[in-house]
Design a protein around this motif. Structure first.
Motif, PDB file in Angstrom:
ATOM      1  N   ILE A  55       0.702  -1.009  -0.022  1.00 14.36           N
ATOM      2  CA  ILE A  55      -0.117  -0.028  -0.007  1.00 14.36           C
ATOM      3  C   ILE A  55       0.856   1.330   0.105  1.00 14.36           C
ATOM      4  N   ASP A  56       2.214   1.037  -0.069  1.00 14.40           N
ATOM      5  CA  ASP A  56       3.184   2.366   0.151  1.00 14.40           C
ATOM      6  C   ASP A  56       4.527   1.622  -0.224  1.00 14.40           C
ATOM      7  N   GLN A  57       5.429   2.473  -0.349  1.00 16.48           N
ATOM      8  CA  GLN A  57       6.814   2.082  -0.728  1.00 16.48           C
ATOM      9  C   GLN A  57       7.267   1.237   0.153  1.00 16.48           C
ATOM     10  N   LYS A  58       6.977   1.243   1.322  1.00 19.64           N
ATOM     11  CA  LYS A  58       7.666   0.468   2.656  1.00 19.64           C
ATOM     12  C   LYS A  58       6.279  -0.376   3.298  1.00 19.64           C
ATOM     13  N   TYR A  59       5.322   0.065   3.031  1.00 20.33           N
ATOM     14  CA  TYR A  59       4.140  -0.622   3.898  1.00 20.33           C
ATOM     15  C   TYR A  59       3.380  -1.403   3.159  1.00 20.33           C
ATOM     16  N   TYR A  60       2.839  -2.670   3.753  1.00 24.14           N
ATOM     17  CA  TYR A  60       1.803  -3.705   3.188  1.00 24.14           C
ATOM     18  C   TYR A  60       0.735  -3.739   4.378  1.00 24.14           C
ATOM     19  N   ILE A  61      -0.213  -4.287   3.673  1.00 23.51           N
ATOM     20  CA  ILE A  61      -1.295  -4.801   4.719  1.00 23.51           C
ATOM     21  C   ILE A  61      -1.487  -6.295   4.550  1.00 23.51           C
ATOM     22  N   LEU A  62      -1.740  -7.147   5.593  1.00 24.09           N
ATOM     23  CA  LEU A  62      -1.746  -8.554   5.484  1.00 24.09           C
ATOM     24  C   LEU A  62      -3.222  -8.683   5.421  1.00 24.09           C
ATOM     25  N   LEU A  63      -3.448  -9.314   4.229  1.00 19.91           N
ATOM     26  CA  LEU A  63      -4.996  -9.576   3.764  1.00 19.91           C
ATOM     27  C   LEU A  63      -5.487 -10.963   4.470  1.00 19.91           C
ATOM     28  N   GLN A  64      -6.872 -10.827   4.802  1.00 16.79           N
ATOM     29  CA  GLN A  64      -7.384 -11.692   5.757  1.00 16.79           C
ATOM     30  C   GLN A  64      -8.176 -12.537   4.771  1.00 16.79           C
ATOM     31  N   ASP A  65      -8.768 -13.603   5.098  1.00 18.58           N
ATOM     32  CA  ASP A  65      -9.962 -14.320   4.673  1.00 18.58           C
ATOM     33  C   ASP A  65     -11.093 -13.345   4.560  1.00 18.58           C
ATOM     34  N   PRO A  66     -11.643 -13.358   3.302  1.00 18.84           N
ATOM     35  CA  PRO A  66     -11.744 -13.965   2.207  1.00 18.84           C
ATOM     36  C   PRO A  66     -10.850 -12.985   1.391  1.00 18.84           C
ATOM     37  N   ASP A  67     -10.282 -11.731   1.610  1.00 19.11           N
ATOM     38  CA  ASP A  67      -9.678 -10.804   0.701  1.00 19.11           C
ATOM     39  C   ASP A  67      -8.446 -11.724   0.049  1.00 19.11           C
ATOM     40  N   CYS A  68      -7.783 -12.297   0.922  1.00 17.62           N
ATOM     41  CA  CYS A  68      -6.416 -13.045   0.231  1.00 17.62           C
ATOM     42  C   CYS A  68      -6.915 -14.068  -0.573  1.00 17.62           C
ATOM     43  N   TYR A  69      -7.934 -14.452  -1.047  1.00 24.50           N
ATOM     44  CA  TYR A  69      -8.352 -15.361  -1.966  1.00 24.50           C
ATOM     45  C   TYR A  69      -8.604 -15.043  -3.233  1.00 24.50           C
ATOM     46  N   PHE A  70      -8.644 -13.880  -3.673  1.00 18.95           N
ATOM     47  CA  PHE A  70      -8.840 -13.133  -5.000  1.00 18.95           C
ATOM     48  C   PHE A  70      -7.480 -13.493  -5.712  1.00 18.95           C
ATOM     49  N   ASN A  71      -7.703 -14.266  -6.784  1.00 20.18           N
ATOM     50  CA  ASN A  71      -6.598 -14.601  -7.504  1.00 20.18           C
ATOM     51  C   ASN A  71      -6.134 -13.488  -8.271  1.00 20.18           C
ATOM     52  N   HIS A  72      -4.910 -13.537  -9.010  1.00 25.38           N
ATOM     53  CA  HIS A  72      -4.290 -12.702  -9.932  1.00 25.38           C
ATOM     54  C   HIS A  72      -4.706 -13.264 -11.305  1.00 25.38           C
ATOM     55  N   SER A  73      -5.073 -12.226 -12.228  1.00 33.07           N
ATOM     56  CA  SER A  73      -5.325 -12.412 -13.606  1.00 33.07           C
ATOM     57  C   SER A  73      -4.435 -11.207 -14.430  1.00 33.07           C
ATOM     58  N   CYS A  74      -3.865 -11.521 -15.607  1.00 31.22           N
ATOM     59  CA  CYS A  74      -3.398 -10.801 -16.429  1.00 31.22           C
ATOM     60  C   CYS A  74      -4.438  -9.973 -17.178  1.00 31.22           C
ATOM     61  N   GLU A  75      -5.670 -10.660 -17.200  1.00 33.16           N
ATOM     62  CA  GLU A  75      -6.746 -10.054 -17.977  1.00 33.16           C
ATOM     63  C   GLU A  75      -7.928  -9.762 -17.050  1.00 33.16           C
ATOM     64  N   PRO A  76      -7.862  -9.181 -15.885  1.00 30.87           N
ATOM     65  CA  PRO A  76      -8.831  -9.481 -14.841  1.00 30.87           C
ATOM     66  C   PRO A  76     -10.377  -8.742 -15.150  1.00 30.87           C
ATOM     67  N   ASN A  77     -11.028  -8.986 -14.261  1.00 29.43           N
ATOM     68  CA  ASN A  77     -12.612  -8.712 -14.412  1.00 29.43           C
ATOM     69  C   ASN A  77     -12.819  -7.612 -13.410  1.00 29.43           C
ATOM     70  N   CYS A  78     -11.749  -7.451 -12.258  1.00 35.94           N
ATOM     71  CA  CYS A  78     -11.812  -6.439 -11.368  1.00 35.94           C
ATOM     72  C   CYS A  78     -10.605  -5.860 -11.394  1.00 35.94           C
ATOM     73  N   GLY A  79     -10.594  -4.590 -10.184  1.00 31.27           N
ATOM     74  CA  GLY A  79      -9.538  -3.727 -10.235  1.00 31.27           C
ATOM     75  C   GLY A  79      -9.853  -3.289  -8.740  1.00 31.27           C
ATOM     76  N   LEU A  80      -8.395  -3.091  -7.991  1.00 36.65           N
ATOM     77  CA  LEU A  80      -8.412  -2.411  -6.800  1.00 36.65           C
ATOM     78  C   LEU A  80      -8.006  -0.813  -6.745  1.00 36.65           C
ATOM     79  N   ASN A  81      -9.075  -0.208  -6.560  1.00 37.21           N
ATOM     80  CA  ASN A  81      -8.874   1.323  -6.578  1.00 37.21           C
ATOM     81  C   ASN A  81      -8.028   1.818  -5.228  1.00 37.21           C
ATOM     82  N   PRO A  82      -7.595   3.070  -5.131  1.00 36.43           N
ATOM     83  CA  PRO A  82      -6.631   3.581  -3.945  1.00 36.43           C
ATOM     84  C   PRO A  82      -7.325   3.443  -2.769  1.00 36.43           C
ATOM     85  N   ALA A  83      -8.732   3.299  -2.702  1.00 38.65           N
ATOM     86  CA  ALA A  83      -9.352   3.270  -1.295  1.00 38.65           C
ATOM     87  C   ALA A  83      -9.496   1.675  -0.889  1.00 38.65           C
ATOM     88  N   LEU A  84      -8.864   0.895  -1.979  1.00 39.00           N
ATOM     89  CA  LEU A  84      -8.818  -0.725  -1.548  1.00 39.00           C
ATOM     90  C   LEU A  84     -10.061  -1.019  -1.790  1.00 39.00           C
TER      91      LEU A  84
END
Ligand code: ZN
Length: 159
Positions: free
Chosen positions: A54-83
């Motif tokens: 979420i920043d150059q040195k910071y992260y958040i540790l995603l919890q269930d279920p947020d951590c289970y959204f998989n990656h796609s190179c042509e996704p149907n969703c996106g994550l805006n800056p408000a997460l």
């Protein structure tokens, strides 16, 4: 708010599918998690992919279920800056929901092999500025790139 998705268990681990049809631009959920440092993120072992930058040195540790959204190179969703996870197109009931992990990455550290099997699959998931310019523009135009990445890119764009 009614749940718009569910967690499924497949051969390759957990994944998320919609439980209703969604329209383009619709907010599906908001990610949250405990803030952790880059160093903390290195000690997560096989949960390293649950650390969302979420920043150059910071992260958040995603919890269930947020951590289970998989990656796609042509996704149907996106994550805006408000997460908030937003539908990038109309989505049918039962489709797998995914987003491009590169839209939250600028760290020069973590990469992951990709086998999303889309036509535009990049084979490796890496930092945002290393994905094709056209793809960067696609995400920027839809406001699904994290702020710290936009700030980093700006001087380049202004040249
Ligand atoms: Zn891919």
């Amino acid at each position: 708010m009614a749940q718009k998705f569910e967690v499924n268990e497949g051969k390759f681990g957990k994944f998320i599918t919609s439980t209703t049809s969604l329209s383009e631009g619709q907010v599906i959920c908001k990610f949250s998690g405990e803030p952790i440092s880059f160093e903390d993120s290195l000690n997560l072992g096989d949960k390293e992919s649950y650390a969302l930058q979420i920043d150059q040195k910071y992260y958040i540790l995603l919890q269930d279920p947020d951590c289970y959204f998989n990656h796609s190179c042509e996704p149907n969703c996106g994550l805006n800056p408000a997460l908030e996870l937003v539908a990038l197109r109309d989505i049918e009931d039962g489709e797998e929901l995914n987003y491009d992990y590169s839209t939250t990455m600028l760290e020069r550290h973590w990469t992951m092999d990709c086998s999303c099997n889309n036509k535009g699959c990049r084979k490796t998931i890496s930092d945002f500025d290393r994905i094709p310019a056209e793809r960067q523009q696609f995400y920027l135009a839809r406001n699904v790139v994290q702020d710290f990445i936009i700030k980093f890119l700006k001087p380049v764009a202004e040249k």
